[in-house]
Design a protein around this motif. Structure first.
Motif, mmCIF file in Angstrom:
data_model
loop_
_atom_site.group_PDB
_atom_site.id
_atom_site.type_symbol
_atom_site.label_atom_id
_atom_site.label_comp_id
_atom_site.label_asym_id
_atom_site.label_seq_id
_atom_site.Cartn_x
_atom_site.Cartn_y
_atom_site.Cartn_z
ATOM 1 N N PRO A 150 0.822 -1.212 0.000
ATOM 2 C CA PRO A 150 0.000 0.000 0.000
ATOM 3 C C PRO A 150 0.860 1.267 0.000
ATOM 4 C CG PRO A 150 -0.249 -1.237 2.065
ATOM 5 C CD PRO A 150 0.655 -2.015 1.193
ATOM 6 N N ASN A 151 0.425 2.247 -0.781
ATOM 7 C CA ASN A 151 1.135 3.518 -0.833
ATOM 8 C C ASN A 151 0.469 4.506 0.137
ATOM 9 O OD1 ASN A 151 -1.189 4.424 -2.100
ATOM 10 N ND2 ASN A 151 -0.285 4.472 -4.146
ATOM 11 N N GLN A 152 0.950 5.742 0.117
ATOM 12 C CA GLN A 152 0.423 6.775 1.023
ATOM 13 C C GLN A 152 -1.071 6.984 0.842
ATOM 14 O OE1 GLN A 152 2.989 8.962 -1.166
ATOM 15 N NE2 GLN A 152 4.400 9.588 0.462
ATOM 16 N N GLN A 209 4.405 3.646 9.121
ATOM 17 C CA GLN A 209 5.803 4.028 9.267
ATOM 18 C C GLN A 209 6.703 2.800 9.439
ATOM 19 O OE1 GLN A 209 5.347 7.120 12.353
ATOM 20 N NE2 GLN A 209 6.010 8.547 10.752
ATOM 21 N N LEU A 210 6.221 1.822 10.196
ATOM 22 C CA LEU A 210 6.997 0.591 10.368
ATOM 23 C C LEU A 210 7.185 -0.144 9.043
ATOM 24 C CD1 LEU A 210 5.522 -0.782 13.719
ATOM 25 C CD2 LEU A 210 7.835 0.124 13.332
ATOM 26 N N GLU A 211 6.211 -0.009 8.153
ATOM 27 C CA GLU A 211 6.289 -0.638 6.828
ATOM 28 C C GLU A 211 7.198 0.143 5.879
ATOM 29 O OE1 GLU A 211 4.848 -3.516 5.575
ATOM 30 O OE2 GLU A 211 4.276 -3.966 7.638
ATOM 31 N N GLY A 212 7.686 1.296 6.333
ATOM 32 C CA GLY A 212 8.605 2.079 5.513
ATOM 33 C C GLY A 212 7.942 3.006 4.526
ATOM 34 N N CYS A 213 6.667 3.231 4.681
ATOM 35 C CA CYS A 213 5.938 4.142 3.793
ATOM 36 C C CYS A 213 5.956 5.541 4.414
ATOM 37 C CB CYS A 213 4.506 3.646 3.593
ATOM 38 S SG CYS A 213 3.575 4.610 2.382
ATOM 39 N N SER A 214 6.537 6.493 3.724
ATOM 40 C CA SER A 214 6.635 7.862 4.232
ATOM 41 C C SER A 214 5.316 8.603 4.041
ATOM 42 C CB SER A 214 7.743 8.624 3.505
ATOM 43 O OG SER A 214 8.974 7.999 3.729
ATOM 44 N N PRO A 215 4.919 9.386 5.031
ATOM 45 C CA PRO A 215 3.671 10.145 4.903
ATOM 46 C C PRO A 215 3.831 11.319 3.951
ATOM 47 C CG PRO A 215 4.764 10.707 6.959
ATOM 48 C CD PRO A 215 5.568 9.599 6.327
ATOM 49 N N ASP A 216 2.754 11.668 3.273
ATOM 50 C CA ASP A 216 2.735 12.899 2.498
ATOM 51 C C ASP A 216 1.936 13.926 3.286
ATOM 52 O OD1 ASP A 216 0.065 12.214 2.116
ATOM 53 O OD2 ASP A 216 0.236 11.915 -0.044
ATOM 54 N N VAL A 217 1.751 15.088 2.722
ATOM 55 C CA VAL A 217 1.078 16.165 3.440
ATOM 56 C C VAL A 217 -0.350 15.770 3.843
ATOM 57 C CG1 VAL A 217 0.274 17.397 1.377
ATOM 58 C CG2 VAL A 217 0.685 18.662 3.478
ATOM 59 N N TRP A 218 -1.051 15.031 2.988
ATOM 60 C CA TRP A 218 -2.438 14.659 3.288
ATOM 61 C C TRP A 218 -2.514 13.594 4.377
ATOM 62 C CZ3 TRP A 218 -5.059 18.489 2.035
ATOM 63 C CH2 TRP A 218 -4.712 19.242 0.907
ATOM 64 N N THR A 219 -1.507 12.736 4.426
ATOM 65 C CA THR A 219 -1.430 11.768 5.517
ATOM 66 C C THR A 219 -1.270 12.510 6.837
ATOM 67 O OG1 THR A 219 -0.311 10.218 4.033
ATOM 68 C CG2 THR A 219 -0.210 9.740 6.382
#
Length: 175
Positions: free
Chosen positions: A14-16, A43-53
């Motif tokens: 899954p992406n952001q 975050q544990l999965e290594g997916c960085s948040p974007d502004v909307w997250t």
């Protein structure tokens, strides 16, 4: 939310957007703590948040009055350079006001030179929720004096304040 989680769990990586949609669903269904749990998993999965997250997670922090986590998130927002984006500013003001930290809400609000109706409304709504009637009226008048057109949220906050405080004549004057 069970169906949404079922669909989400079928996504390989899954992406952001996927993470944010899932978290927002939980926030909108009064399950902010679950949304925060998924933010940590993201975050544990290594997916960085974007502004909307980050806006979504701030909403979850405000709903669950997670002041400490929200402050940490504010630091992350600043380190990522998102602190001056309109949606982030309004979300930070809303978050701090929902946690009862109006000094921090005003600091964020005052950190930007050009304030729009959404940021004004966020601050006014916060003071309205806190029951600070004088500050609501003061900010509303300043907003109008600065030529910013109030939106629906602003009017609801001001009307609620006038009604709650028995300020019927002042309410009529504004509308």
């Amino acid at each position: 939310m069970g169906d949404a989680l079922g669909v989400f769990s079928t996504i390989f990586q899954p992406n952001q957007v996927c993470w944010t949609a899932l978290m927002l669903g939980y926030v909108e269904n009064s399950q902010a703590e679950t949304a925060l749990h998924f933010f940590l998993l993201m975050q544990l999965e290594g997916c960085s948040p974007d502004v909307w997250t980050l806006v979504c997670v701030l909403k979850a922090c405000g709903s669950s009055v997670a002041l400490r986590l929200g402050r940490i998130l504010h630091e992350e927002i600043t380190s990522l350079g998102f602190q001056f984006q309109g949606a982030v500013i309004s979300s930070l003001v809303d978050f701090y006001s929902r946690c009862g930290s109006m000094d921090e809400a005003e600091l964020v609000f005052n950190s930007v030179s050009r304030k729009d109706a959404v940021s004004w409304s966020s601050l006014i709504a916060g003071y309205s929720r806190q029951g600070d009637n004088d500050r609501v009226i003061q900010l509303f008048e300043k907003m109008c004096d600065e030529g910013v057109k109030p939106d629906g949220v602003t009017y609801v906050s001001v009307l609620a304040t006038c009604s709650r405080a028995g300020m019927i004549e002042q309410g009529k004057k504004f509308f």
